[in-house]
Scaffold this active site. Structure first.
Site, PDB file in Angstrom:
ATOM      1  CB  SER A 234     101.888  52.265  27.744  1.00 33.81           C
ATOM      2  OG  SER A 234     102.245  51.211  26.903  1.00 33.81           O
ATOM      3  CG  ASP A 460      98.431  53.220  20.820  1.00 34.15           C
ATOM      4  OD1 ASP A 460      99.475  52.583  20.582  1.00 34.15           O
ATOM      5  OD2 ASP A 460      98.217  53.776  21.911  1.00 34.15           O
ATOM      6  CG  HIS A 488     102.013  54.166  22.763  1.00 31.78           C
ATOM      7  ND1 HIS A 488     100.899  53.394  23.011  1.00 31.78           N
ATOM      8  CD2 HIS A 488     102.855  53.960  23.811  1.00 31.78           C
ATOM      9  CE1 HIS A 488     101.068  52.731  24.149  1.00 31.78           C
ATOM     10  NE2 HIS A 488     102.238  53.070  24.656  1.00 31.78           N
TER      11      HIS A 488
END
Length: 518
Positions: A234, A460, A488
């Site tokens: 991320s 996602d 995610h």
């Protein structure tokens, strides 16, 4: 109530959720210490750092400091290092950064890990989640290194609110549809900004991603690695990409999972997430309607209308949890989106919403507490919310003109009718920040870097798949790996195809084919 916060340290947070939700399930037969070498019997180990091939001018004392590892519980060892607050003035004040390590039995070097955020704690993910996220061969092959980036957790942290103050601010609610409500929101955000500046001090102006990436090169040298091996999730992909741009010659084996597109503005990121979450809400709701215990009825559009009406009801009358805390709409939404990060948690979301309809908001509050780092005793572990704001305010220029923000809200609602309005007005949080932004959106090429693996998940919601495609296109040496699925990020929560691609690359240097789909 400040604007919608993207959940921080999502990898570690979801690990906590999964552990709590499965606490009554069958025990795992896996040995959590498998593949991890116990630390030396000696309490402290000192490592003289090798001088890097090229030490940036003026930074010799940082690159040549000694790294001292001390046992800090079980298989973990911990250390602290010094870095300059301002890399443009290395003779000035310093920051202290915290690291930890799970030593590999057959370590070929170090592997730095970042769980995201910004504001996520690398110490926490290495302490709590590596045995379940990483394959045993990977754990054996590297010393897994966690670190809290500057401003985060145990690394000269951003300090804003006390636990009681944070509880109180999470219970605020403003009507942003009126100029008066927006003015009150700005006043609250300005007070928060002043509190952060007062309690943190001048280091608050230097917790930007560029500086944190420079810190990673100091870590690389002190760990004795000629090149940096790195796995970032991320926001951790932004750290990795910035590192590769600054130090392409020092890139070793790098995996960027759940990628951010560095060329996007803050407003473009917000729109991308609005659409991503809206799509995932639709996927969740369709799945819910196919289950016997779904609290929504009719076809998909009817069910989404019911969900929006539920949100509107919480806006009008915030719910109160069993412990007496109010859960206003923004904290409600923050809790609602957590199970959307992993489709394995969709049943838990269904149960939480069923309870909300029955008048009990405790499950949603539990998820919101996870994202904020609130413990059951009322204390907050780390400083994820404060660090999130501080880093974003430095990384992104934001337009807080009322007319512009109102136009942005209309666009968000049009693109994402369920979730869009709750992502609006984020610029207010940085409007009165003491320190101006340092970063600017821009393409990152990292020319000359070794192969970099970028992973994108088609469903996602937080880092849409298009962002991984964009980053892979920008990076000169990238291979794009695609996970067809929901949730995610991919490594550690998807399938064997992804695990094999990541581990074969990190352990053996086998670069997956560009375009591999799992």
């Amino acid at each position: 109530m400040r604007a919608f916060r993207r959940p921080v340290s999502v990898i570690a947070a979801l690990g906590s959720v999964a552990l709590l939700l499965t606490a009554c399930g069958p025990a795992t037969t896996a040995d959590p210490t498998a593949g991890v070498q116990s630390p030396s019997v000696s309490a402290t180990q000192s490592t003289a750092a090798p001088v890097a091939d090229v030490v940036p001018a003026g930074l010799e004392k940082f690159y040549n400091q000694k790294l001292e590892w001390t046992n800090c519980g079980g298989v973990l060892e911990c250390a602290k290092i010094k870095v300059p607050v301002d890399y443009a003035n290395p003779q000035g004040e310093t920051m202290t950064l915290a690291l930890n390590k799970r030593a590999g039995k057959n370590a070929q070097g170090s592997l730095l890990v970042n769980p995201g955020g910004p504001g996520g704690s690398g110490l926490e993910i290495v302490r709590d989640s590596i045995p379940t996220l990483f394959g045993q061969d990977l754990q054996r092959s590297f010393d897994i290194i966690g670190f809290d980036p500057r401003g985060v957790g145990s690394s000269t942290p951003v300090k804003c609110e006390t636990p009681a103050e944070q509880d109180a601010s999470r219970q605020e609610q403003f009507d942003t549809s009126t100029d008066e409500g927006l003015a009150l929101m700005r006043k609250s955000s300005a007070q928060y900004a002043a509190l952060c500046a007062k309690r943190t001090g001048p280091s608050l102006g230097f917790v930007d991603t560029d500086s944190a990436a420079r810190d990673m090169d100091v870590m690389r040298a002190l760990l004795g690695d000629k090149q940096l091996n790195y796995l970032g999730y991320s926001y951790g992909t932004a750290l990795g990409a910035h590192y590769a741009e600054l130090f392409p010659q020092n890139v070793g084996r790098m995996v960027l999972d759940g990628a951010l597109d560095p060329s996007l503005t803050n407003e473009e990121i917000t729109m991308g997430q609005a659409i991503g979450f809206e799509n995932e809400i639709r996927a969740y709701m369709q799945n819910c309607l196919e289950s016997p215990d779904c609290p929504f009825t009719g076809d998909l559009e009817s069910a989404l209308t019911q969900l929006r009406e539920l949100f509107a009801g919480v806006e009008r009358t915030p719910m109160v949890a069993t412990d007496g805390r109010t859960v206003p709409i923004i904290d409600f939404v923050n809790g609602f989106i957590v199970p959307l990060y992993s489709n394995s948690l969709w049943p838990a979301l269904t149960e939480a919403l069923r309870n909300v309809i029955a008048g009990n908001v405790d499950d949603i509050q539990f998820f919101a507490d996870i994202t904020a780092g609130r413990e059951p005793d009322g204390n907050y572990s780390g400083n994820s919310s404060a660090a999130f704001t501080a880093i974003n305010c430095l990384d992104y220029p934001m337009n807080s003109d009322i007319g512009v923000m109102r136009a942005d809200e209309k666009a968000l609602v049009a693109a994402a009718p369920t979730i869009g309005k709750y992502l609006a007005y984020g610029a207010v949080g940085c409007q009165d920040w003491k320190y101006p932004p340092k970063g600017e959106p821009g393409v990152i090429n990292a020319a000359g870097a070794a192969p970099i693996v970028v992973i994108g998940t088609t469903g996602d919601p937080a880092t849409p798949y298009e962002w991984a495609q964009a980053l892979a296109e920008q990076l000169d040496s990238a291979s794009l790996v695609t996970f067809n699925g929901h949730g995610h990020t991919a490594y550690g929560r998807s399938n064997e195809c992804i695990s094999n691609a990541v581990e074969s690359y990190l352990i053996d240097g086998k670069v997956p084919a560009d375009g591999l789909t799992c």
